[in-house]
Each structure stands twice: as C-alpha cells, then as structure tokens.
Design a protein around this motif. Structure first.
Motif, PDB file in Angstrom:
ATOM      1  N   MET A 163      32.116  40.217  47.333  1.00  0.00           N
ATOM      2  CA  MET A 163      32.478  41.302  46.427  1.00  0.00           C
ATOM      3  C   MET A 163      33.887  41.074  45.900  1.00  0.00           C
ATOM      4  O   MET A 163      34.733  40.481  46.588  1.00  0.00           O
ATOM      5  CB  MET A 163      32.410  42.640  47.160  1.00  0.00           C
ATOM      6  CG  MET A 163      31.053  42.958  47.779  1.00  0.00           C
ATOM      7  SD  MET A 163      29.823  43.411  46.557  1.00  0.00           S
ATOM      8  CE  MET A 163      30.434  45.042  46.077  1.00  0.00           C
ATOM      9  N   ASN A 165      37.232  42.839  43.257  1.00  0.00           N
ATOM     10  CA  ASN A 165      37.808  43.939  42.484  1.00  0.00           C
ATOM     11  C   ASN A 165      38.088  43.431  41.080  1.00  0.00           C
ATOM     12  O   ASN A 165      38.590  42.314  40.909  1.00  0.00           O
ATOM     13  CB  ASN A 165      39.129  44.407  43.117  1.00  0.00           C
ATOM     14  CG  ASN A 165      38.992  44.710  44.600  1.00  0.00           C
ATOM     15  OD1 ASN A 165      38.110  45.464  44.992  1.00  0.00           O
ATOM     16  ND2 ASN A 165      39.856  44.126  45.415  1.00  0.00           N
ATOM     17  N   THR A 191      39.193  54.704  39.083  1.00  0.00           N
ATOM     18  CA  THR A 191      38.057  53.847  39.364  1.00  0.00           C
ATOM     19  C   THR A 191      36.793  54.441  38.767  1.00  0.00           C
ATOM     20  O   THR A 191      36.762  55.608  38.363  1.00  0.00           O
ATOM     21  CB  THR A 191      37.878  53.650  40.886  1.00  0.00           C
ATOM     22  OG1 THR A 191      36.844  52.690  41.116  1.00  0.00           O
ATOM     23  CG2 THR A 191      37.488  54.957  41.558  1.00  0.00           C
ATOM     24  N   TRP A 205      37.790  53.768  47.365  1.00  0.00           N
ATOM     25  CA  TRP A 205      38.125  52.375  47.088  1.00  0.00           C
ATOM     26  C   TRP A 205      38.200  51.623  48.415  1.00  0.00           C
ATOM     27  O   TRP A 205      39.031  51.913  49.264  1.00  0.00           O
ATOM     28  CB  TRP A 205      39.466  52.302  46.352  1.00  0.00           C
ATOM     29  CG  TRP A 205      39.851  50.927  45.930  1.00  0.00           C
ATOM     30  CD1 TRP A 205      40.672  50.065  46.591  1.00  0.00           C
ATOM     31  CD2 TRP A 205      39.432  50.251  44.747  1.00  0.00           C
ATOM     32  NE1 TRP A 205      40.784  48.890  45.891  1.00  0.00           N
ATOM     33  CE2 TRP A 205      40.035  48.974  44.752  1.00  0.00           C
ATOM     34  CE3 TRP A 205      38.598  50.606  43.673  1.00  0.00           C
ATOM     35  CZ2 TRP A 205      39.823  48.049  43.733  1.00  0.00           C
ATOM     36  CZ3 TRP A 205      38.405  49.684  42.658  1.00  0.00           C
ATOM     37  CH2 TRP A 205      39.014  48.428  42.689  1.00  0.00           C
ATOM     38  N   TYR A 207      38.794  48.584  51.134  1.00  0.00           N
ATOM     39  CA  TYR A 207      39.712  47.460  51.315  1.00  0.00           C
ATOM     40  C   TYR A 207      39.725  47.048  52.790  1.00  0.00           C
ATOM     41  O   TYR A 207      39.404  47.848  53.677  1.00  0.00           O
ATOM     42  CB  TYR A 207      41.128  47.853  50.863  1.00  0.00           C
ATOM     43  CG  TYR A 207      41.766  48.953  51.694  1.00  0.00           C
ATOM     44  CD1 TYR A 207      42.588  48.654  52.778  1.00  0.00           C
ATOM     45  CD2 TYR A 207      41.521  50.298  51.408  1.00  0.00           C
ATOM     46  CE1 TYR A 207      43.168  49.653  53.546  1.00  0.00           C
ATOM     47  CE2 TYR A 207      42.092  51.305  52.171  1.00  0.00           C
ATOM     48  CZ  TYR A 207      42.912  50.977  53.235  1.00  0.00           C
ATOM     49  OH  TYR A 207      43.470  51.968  54.004  1.00  0.00           O
ATOM     50  N   THR A 215      38.688  53.040  53.397  1.00  0.00           N
ATOM     51  CA  THR A 215      38.568  53.479  52.008  1.00  0.00           C
ATOM     52  C   THR A 215      39.783  54.307  51.613  1.00  0.00           C
ATOM     53  O   THR A 215      40.322  55.068  52.417  1.00  0.00           O
ATOM     54  CB  THR A 215      37.290  54.314  51.785  1.00  0.00           C
ATOM     55  OG1 THR A 215      37.281  55.427  52.677  1.00  0.00           O
ATOM     56  CG2 THR A 215      36.054  53.464  51.993  1.00  0.00           C
ATOM     57  N   GLN A 242      34.444  47.618  41.782  1.00  0.00           N
ATOM     58  CA  GLN A 242      34.248  46.706  42.909  1.00  0.00           C
ATOM     59  C   GLN A 242      32.795  46.271  42.859  1.00  0.00           C
ATOM     60  O   GLN A 242      31.890  47.078  43.071  1.00  0.00           O
ATOM     61  CB  GLN A 242      34.565  47.410  44.232  1.00  0.00           C
ATOM     62  CG  GLN A 242      36.024  47.841  44.355  1.00  0.00           C
ATOM     63  CD  GLN A 242      36.346  48.387  45.740  1.00  0.00           C
ATOM     64  OE1 GLN A 242      35.768  49.373  46.183  1.00  0.00           O
ATOM     65  NE2 GLN A 242      37.297  47.754  46.417  1.00  0.00           N
ATOM     66  N   GLU A 259      39.943  39.565  37.833  1.00  0.00           N
ATOM     67  CA  GLU A 259      39.983  39.977  39.238  1.00  0.00           C
ATOM     68  C   GLU A 259      41.370  40.500  39.577  1.00  0.00           C
ATOM     69  O   GLU A 259      42.391  39.915  39.181  1.00  0.00           O
ATOM     70  CB  GLU A 259      39.623  38.830  40.176  1.00  0.00           C
ATOM     71  CG  GLU A 259      39.609  39.272  41.639  1.00  0.00           C
ATOM     72  CD  GLU A 259      39.172  38.191  42.618  1.00  0.00           C
ATOM     73  OE1 GLU A 259      39.007  38.523  43.812  1.00  0.00           O
ATOM     74  OE2 GLU A 259      39.004  37.025  42.194  1.00  0.00           O
ATOM     75  N   ARG A 265      39.711  42.353  48.903  1.00  0.00           N
ATOM     76  CA  ARG A 265      38.329  42.480  48.449  1.00  0.00           C
ATOM     77  C   ARG A 265      37.535  43.400  49.373  1.00  0.00           C
ATOM     78  O   ARG A 265      37.796  43.445  50.586  1.00  0.00           O
ATOM     79  CB  ARG A 265      37.657  41.108  48.412  1.00  0.00           C
ATOM     80  CG  ARG A 265      38.165  40.191  47.309  1.00  0.00           C
ATOM     81  CD  ARG A 265      37.564  38.805  47.441  1.00  0.00           C
ATOM     82  NE  ARG A 265      37.908  37.950  46.295  1.00  0.00           N
ATOM     83  CZ  ARG A 265      37.623  36.657  46.240  1.00  0.00           C
ATOM     84  NH1 ARG A 265      37.014  36.066  47.269  1.00  0.00           N
ATOM     85  NH2 ARG A 265      37.950  35.957  45.161  1.00  0.00           N
ATOM     86  N   PRO A 266      36.560  44.141  48.821  1.00  0.00           N
ATOM     87  CA  PRO A 266      35.730  45.006  49.676  1.00  0.00           C
ATOM     88  C   PRO A 266      34.819  44.181  50.588  1.00  0.00           C
ATOM     89  O   PRO A 266      34.678  42.962  50.410  1.00  0.00           O
ATOM     90  CB  PRO A 266      34.920  45.828  48.669  1.00  0.00           C
ATOM     91  CG  PRO A 266      34.919  45.011  47.421  1.00  0.00           C
ATOM     92  CD  PRO A 266      36.228  44.273  47.405  1.00  0.00           C
TER      93      PRO A 266
END
Length: 301
Positions: A163, A165, A191, A205, A207, A215, A242, A259, A265-266
């Motif tokens: 995944m 961003n 977002t 979000w 991370y 989140t 994302q 990016e 990144r998730p």
C-alpha cells in the motif's frame, strides 16, 4: 471417468441446493443434472436428496454419500497429479472471482498469457467487491484481500499487497507536501474516506507505529464507497489517499499521482486464494494460483 463426472454433478447440486443453478454453473442442461442424480439414487438404492419446488436438500444418506464422494474425487485428483507433467494440457472449466479494481488494473490485462499457456481451459471470471459465497455461487476459487474471516473456507496465502500514500500534484501544490506525520495536521491536509457503507465512521489515516499500525484522525474531504471513485477522487486533487500499488502504480509512473510519506506506508493487505474444500485444489486451481502469484509478485511485500 463417466461415474466421476456424475459425482461432480451431484456434489454441485447438493452444494448449490438447486438443479438449475448447478447445471448453469457447470454448463450443462438442467435435465441432465436431474437425470444424473436420479441414476445415482437408483444405483445406490436410496434417496440422496429431498426435492421441493424451491430447493433441494441432502438426506442423511445423501450427506454420507457427499462426504465419501468428495474424498474419492480428492483421491482421484491426487492420483492424476502424481505423474502428470506440466506439459499435459489442462482442460475443463475454472470459475473464479476477483476484486474489481485488482482485476481491472492488473489481472485481466495479464490474462492473455495464462490463456495462451492453457488454451483448452474454459475460464469464467467474476469481478465484484462483495463477499461471494463460493459454494452457493459455484466458484472453484476466489481471490480475497484482507482477512478471510470464514473459518470453514481454506485460504492459501499468496503474500501481502503493498500500500502507498499518494496525492495529485494539484492537491500538493495547494496544501504542500507532507514530510512527517505532524505535517498532516500542520499543513491542513484532508483525506478521502473509503467505506463500503456510506455514513460509517471514518477509519482514519493509517501509519506504522513500532511493530504495529495506528490511525491518525484526519478531516475528510469526501467519503466514497467504491475503489474506483476513491482513486478518481485522488486523481481529481480532492484529498490524500492510501491505496494498493496495483491500482495506482501506473498513475505514479505517469506523474498523475505522487507518493507521499513513503516511510509511513499503511499496513499491506493480505492476499489469499480461497477455496471451499480441499478437493477444489485441482491442477486447474493450482495453475491459476501459481499464475496469480507471478503476476502479483512485483506488488507484494
């Protein structure tokens, strides 16, 4: 071979609880499915199915017969594959379900190679983001993203889908490019929220946080309920997204998306090929699984 085909037909009718749906999924006439089951019952000397105007159900003898039939078909598949060479042509029908966006952007465009390798294989591809019922809808296998959940199914993990961003250049020119998580709030970023049910509470979000993921609440510019709309909103510059690399990789290459926060990144999505029973792991399914693994390899962590 003829009797094995009869067992396949009976099992499909029993699983789908319908002669017409089973026949349609196998590409045969409803009358043939009915005749085959009746012949099996006559040969066994017992009723295997209770029939009503709306559905069919297994009798107690039918349940025992179905269990044994599955075992026999599994044993036969394993016996065939013991000495089968890769050069032996795969035949028959393979019915699969794929996530919509993954099918559109990555898997379907790669299908010509698979079909050229197995020209005698009849492939039926469904593409949907809902959780299909493998048994009720007659699928040999489905590709699932995220947790499988149903413990009655057999999941073969393929890997974890990367995944990223991302945001459009227009959006970043307006809000600035975040370099750290703190910038998301400091620069006033927004977002796009994705949820299958509109109105559901935003997930936040995501991370990496040590060995786990957390989140961060982030204001939403828009909430959508489809992957396609989510991607389109990101391209339109409405907000940060994302998304899976398979879906937006081409936009990152073209510069339509950029990016951001690559170090945050998730969590990657689990990718699994799911079958309803062990017997579904035929040579056809195994070949399809190997092909998918190869196609997705550049996108897996």
């Amino acid at each position: 071979m003829h009797n094995l085909e009869h067992l396949h037909i009976f099992i499909r009718v029993a699983e789908m609880r319908s002669f017409s749906r089973a026949a349609e999924s196998m590409g045969i006439q409803k009358g043939r499915a009915s005749t085959v089951v009746r012949q099996l019952e006559e040969g066994m000397g017992t009723r295997l199915l209770h029939r009503t105007t709306r559905s069919v159900q297994l009798t107690e003898d039918g349940r025992r017969f179905q269990e044994r039939a599955r075992e026999l078909l599994t044993d036969f598949d394993e016996l065939q594959s013991m000495f089968a060479k890769e050069s032996v042509a795969l035949q028959g029908r393979l019915r699969v379900d794929l996530p919509t966006e993954l099918a559109r952007t990555t898997l379907v465009p790669a299908l010509p190679d698979f079909m050229a390798a197995y020209p005698d294989l009849e492939l039926q591809v469904s593409s949907t983001d809902r959780q299909v019922d493998l048994v009720e809808e007659g699928f040999d296998c489905v590709l699932r993203l995220g947790p499988v959940g149903d413990e009655t199914l057999i999941a073969r993990p393929l890997g974890r889908l990367r995944m990223v961003n991302a945001a459009s250049p227009v959006y970043l020119a307006r809000h600035g490019t975040p370099r750290a998580l703190e910038d998301l709030h400091r620069q006033g970023h927004r977002t796009i929220h994705y949820s299958r049910a509109l109105g559901a509470r935003p997930y936040g979000w995501e991370y990496p946080d040590g060995d786990d993921y957390a989140t961060l609440p982030l204001p939403g510019a828009l909430q959508v309920n489809s992957v396609q709309a989510y991607e389109a909103a990101g391209l339109a510059g409405i907000g940060l997204i994302q998304a899976a690399l398979t879906g937006i990789g081409r936009h990152l290459e073209s510069g339509a998306l950029v990016e951001v926060l690559p170090d945050f990144r998730p969590e990657p999505l689990d990718v699994s090929l799911v079958v309803a029973h062990r017997r579904n792991l035929s040579r056809r399914v195994r070949a399809f699984m190997s092909w998918i693994e190869e196609v997705l390899k550049p996108y897996l962590d």
